[in-house]
Design an enzyme around this catalytic site. Structure first.
Site, PDB file in Angstrom:
ATOM      1  N   CYS A  69      48.586   7.367  31.192  1.00 21.73           N
ATOM      2  CA  CYS A  69      48.384   5.914  31.212  1.00 21.73           C
ATOM      3  C   CYS A  69      49.484   5.181  31.969  1.00 21.73           C
ATOM      4  O   CYS A  69      49.545   3.958  31.941  1.00 21.73           O
ATOM      5  CB  CYS A  69      48.327   5.392  29.781  1.00 21.73           C
ATOM      6  N   CYS A  72      54.971   6.292  30.756  1.00 24.87           N
ATOM      7  CA  CYS A  72      56.316   6.860  30.938  1.00 24.87           C
ATOM      8  C   CYS A  72      57.004   6.246  32.154  1.00 24.87           C
ATOM      9  O   CYS A  72      58.209   5.992  32.134  1.00 24.87           O
ATOM     10  CB  CYS A  72      56.254   8.387  31.039  1.00 24.87           C
ATOM     11  N   CYS A 164      51.691  13.705  27.555  1.00 25.82           N
ATOM     12  CA  CYS A 164      50.572  14.172  28.390  1.00 25.82           C
ATOM     13  C   CYS A 164      51.022  15.371  29.220  1.00 25.82           C
ATOM     14  O   CYS A 164      50.331  16.380  29.297  1.00 25.82           O
ATOM     15  CB  CYS A 164      50.089  13.049  29.309  1.00 25.82           C
ATOM     16  N   CYS A 202      55.894   9.653  23.385  1.00 23.68           N
ATOM     17  CA  CYS A 202      54.761   8.894  23.888  1.00 23.68           C
ATOM     18  C   CYS A 202      55.099   7.399  23.831  1.00 23.68           C
ATOM     19  O   CYS A 202      54.704   6.720  22.913  1.00 23.68           O
ATOM     20  CB  CYS A 202      53.523   9.208  23.054  1.00 23.68           C
ATOM     21  N   HIS A 240      64.365  11.577  10.571  1.00 21.25           N
ATOM     22  CA  HIS A 240      64.778  11.366   9.180  1.00 21.25           C
ATOM     23  C   HIS A 240      66.288  11.543   8.999  1.00 21.25           C
ATOM     24  O   HIS A 240      66.907  10.853   8.201  1.00 21.25           O
ATOM     25  CB  HIS A 240      64.019  12.406   8.342  1.00 21.25           C
ATOM     26  N   CYS A 243      67.873   8.200  10.271  1.00 21.79           N
ATOM     27  CA  CYS A 243      67.090   6.971  10.128  1.00 21.79           C
ATOM     28  C   CYS A 243      67.886   5.839   9.473  1.00 21.79           C
ATOM     29  O   CYS A 243      68.657   6.049   8.544  1.00 21.79           O
ATOM     30  CB  CYS A 243      65.857   7.265   9.277  1.00 21.79           C
ATOM     31  N   CYS A 268      62.352   2.612   2.568  1.00 27.31           N
ATOM     32  CA  CYS A 268      61.821   3.776   3.284  1.00 27.31           C
ATOM     33  C   CYS A 268      60.295   3.702   3.441  1.00 27.31           C
ATOM     34  O   CYS A 268      59.578   3.260   2.542  1.00 27.31           O
ATOM     35  CB  CYS A 268      62.204   5.036   2.522  1.00 27.31           C
ATOM     36  N   CYS A 274      55.171   7.636   7.150  1.00 23.65           N
ATOM     37  CA  CYS A 274      56.211   7.960   8.135  1.00 23.65           C
ATOM     38  C   CYS A 274      56.301   9.472   8.392  1.00 23.65           C
ATOM     39  O   CYS A 274      56.364  10.271   7.464  1.00 23.65           O
ATOM     40  CB  CYS A 274      57.570   7.444   7.664  1.00 23.65           C
ATOM     41  N   CYS A 283      65.476   9.052  18.583  1.00 26.33           N
ATOM     42  CA  CYS A 283      65.114   7.623  18.561  1.00 26.33           C
ATOM     43  C   CYS A 283      66.094   6.756  17.750  1.00 26.33           C
ATOM     44  O   CYS A 283      66.475   5.685  18.209  1.00 26.33           O
ATOM     45  CB  CYS A 283      63.704   7.423  18.019  1.00 26.33           C
ATOM     46  N   CYS A 295      60.892   2.015  16.633  1.00 21.82           N
ATOM     47  CA  CYS A 295      59.649   1.888  15.869  1.00 21.82           C
ATOM     48  C   CYS A 295      59.874   1.630  14.385  1.00 21.82           C
ATOM     49  O   CYS A 295      59.222   0.780  13.782  1.00 21.82           O
ATOM     50  CB  CYS A 295      58.822   3.162  16.005  1.00 21.82           C
ATOM     51  N   CYS A 301      57.195   5.921  11.631  1.00 20.17           N
ATOM     52  CA  CYS A 301      57.184   6.824  12.791  1.00 20.17           C
ATOM     53  C   CYS A 301      55.865   7.588  12.765  1.00 20.17           C
ATOM     54  O   CYS A 301      55.457   8.099  11.719  1.00 20.17           O
ATOM     55  CB  CYS A 301      58.378   7.784  12.672  1.00 20.17           C
ATOM     56  N   CYS A 304      55.523  10.921  17.422  1.00 20.62           N
ATOM     57  CA  CYS A 304      55.074  11.122  18.802  1.00 20.62           C
ATOM     58  C   CYS A 304      55.995  12.027  19.599  1.00 20.62           C
ATOM     59  O   CYS A 304      55.728  12.282  20.764  1.00 20.62           O
ATOM     60  CB  CYS A 304      54.857   9.785  19.502  1.00 20.62           C
TER      61      CYS A 304
END
Ligand code: SF4
Ligand code: SF4
Length: 377
Positions: A69, A72, A164, A202, A240, A243, A268, A274, A283, A295, A301, A304
């Site tokens: 799509c 990225c 992808c 993603c 985790h 986080c 949480c 999650c 992340c 996110c 989460c 992804c």
């Protein structure tokens, strides 16, 4: 000792940066961020700055787009902190990128095949390969299979960017009508042994893309990979583990319904689906949107960064099975098989609650510090 203070940069190089709107401080911040992502200390900043400055011959890079799509590429070119896109485009010769190159049509294809003929290039791939219905993905009259085989077999390495390119993407979800597969699976199926690095996500985080390329340029080798060909340096811990909501998990404070009053209190998100305990990625430490947020600030989460998350993690709002909660045991039964072992490994191997208590505070202070530095410039 301030490692930035003593870094001397060539006047000509500074002028080039200035023309691109990049200050000396921003460039050094970029080097600092690269050092951190590569697992180096700040003491290596002068080394990194000097290595980038001295790259007189820019290594060629070919960026292929297949079934995807363009998320990225969007993620990559929108990264403005710390000016990663501008800097990387200065230090790399981006010979072919269907979305952002100036050339078009036959001229673009000539550039591609000329670069392939000359060899010694890095290949970045965004998008899955259509193996079931090859005509579902063609560029310039060639199928994704034909292009990937030709370009992939002569590359120094292939960096598969995003879900992808690494695992076929959501178009590869069951029943996968086009036979979408990731680059590694495709190349190995053809007996092509070119090293493949999987930057899952993603989209993939732009800083992970840049750092992988920099790792190769600066150290002359590819980063160490895990069993899924992901660089351990970015995918060595679970979401985790680091986080910002982890202290609440440990204390048994959960959001029971999405967007309830406990969501804003930072409780949480495990009970609202999650996937952080099963998902390996950086992340929470690298963040997104120019290191402003991620996110889990606003939603659970979805995992992804995990291979085939669309099939393995379906029923996104159901809690994961077999995650040991403080005094509770989850019992969702519709999640894909094999997750329990991953969870046990993820949580067991990464010392529950070790570095994460107080993480929220650390992240906030990090952002505030960055803002203060920006104001001083
Ligand atoms: S379950 Fe999710 S929200 Fe809760 S601490 Fe783990 S990663 Fe964070
Ligand atoms: S926090 Fe989870 S959903 Fe968000 S990008 Fe990272 S792995 Fe994907």
């Amino acid at each position: 000792m301030d490692p930035l203070k003593d870094v001397s940069l060539d006047e000509e190089f500074l002028k080039v940066l200035e023309l691109k709107g990049i200050s000396r401080r921003k460039f050094l911040k970029f080097c600092g961020a690269a050092a951190a992502l590569l697992g180096m200390s700040k003491l290596h900043i002068p080394e990194i700055a000097s290595a980038i400055e001295k790259m007189s011959k820019r290594p060629p890079l070919i960026w292929l787009d297949f079934m995807e799509c363009l998320g990225c590429t969007e993620s990559f070119v929108n990264a403005t902190y710390p000016e990663v896109d501008k800097i990387i485009l200065e230090i790399l010769s981006l010979d072919y990128h269907e979305t952002i190159m100036a050339a078009a049509g036959e001229q673009a294809h000539e550039n591609l095949w000329k670069a392939v003929e000359e060899g010694n290039y890095l290949c970045v791939v965004e998008g899955g390969i259509a193996t079931g219905i090859p005509s579902a993905m063609t560029v310039g009259g060639m199928t994704s299979m034909e292009i990937m085989e030709k370009v992939g077999s002569k590359a120094i390495a292939v960096v598969a960017v995003g879900m992808c390119a690494t695992h076929g993407g959501t178009q590869g979800a069951e029943p996968n009508p086009t036979g979408a597969v990731g680059v590694e699976e495709f190349l190995r199926g053809r007996g092509i042994k070119t090293p493949v690095i999987n930057l899952v996500g993603c989209p993939a985080n732009p800083e992970n893309i840049i750092s992988t390329v920099l790792h190769y340029l600066l150290l002359g080798k590819l980063p160490e990979l895990d069993a899924h060909s992901r660089p351990k340096i970015f995918y060595g811990q679970t979401i985790h583990d680091n986080c910002t909501r982890r202290a609440h998990f440990d204390e048994g404070r959960f959001v029971e319904v999405l967007a309830d009053e406990n969501m804003a209190k930072g409780y949480c998100l495990y009970k609202v689906g999650c996937r952080g305990p099963h998902t390996f990625g950086n992340c929470p430490t690298v963040l997104w949107n120019n290191r402003q947020s991620w996110c889990v600030d606003v939603a659970p989460c979805i995992g992804c960064f995990e291979p085939k998350f669309w099939d393995r993690f379906r029923d996104f709002y159901e809690p994961l099975p077999d995650v040991k909660l403080p005094g509770v045991r989850a019992s969702a039964d519709k999640i894909g098989i094999g997750l329990a072992a991953v969870t046990a490994a993820g949580i067991g191997a990464h010392a529950v609650g070790s570095a994460v208590k107080g993480r929220l505070k650390k992240t906030e202070s990090h952002v505030i510090k960055e803002e203060e530095e920006e104001k001083k410039e």
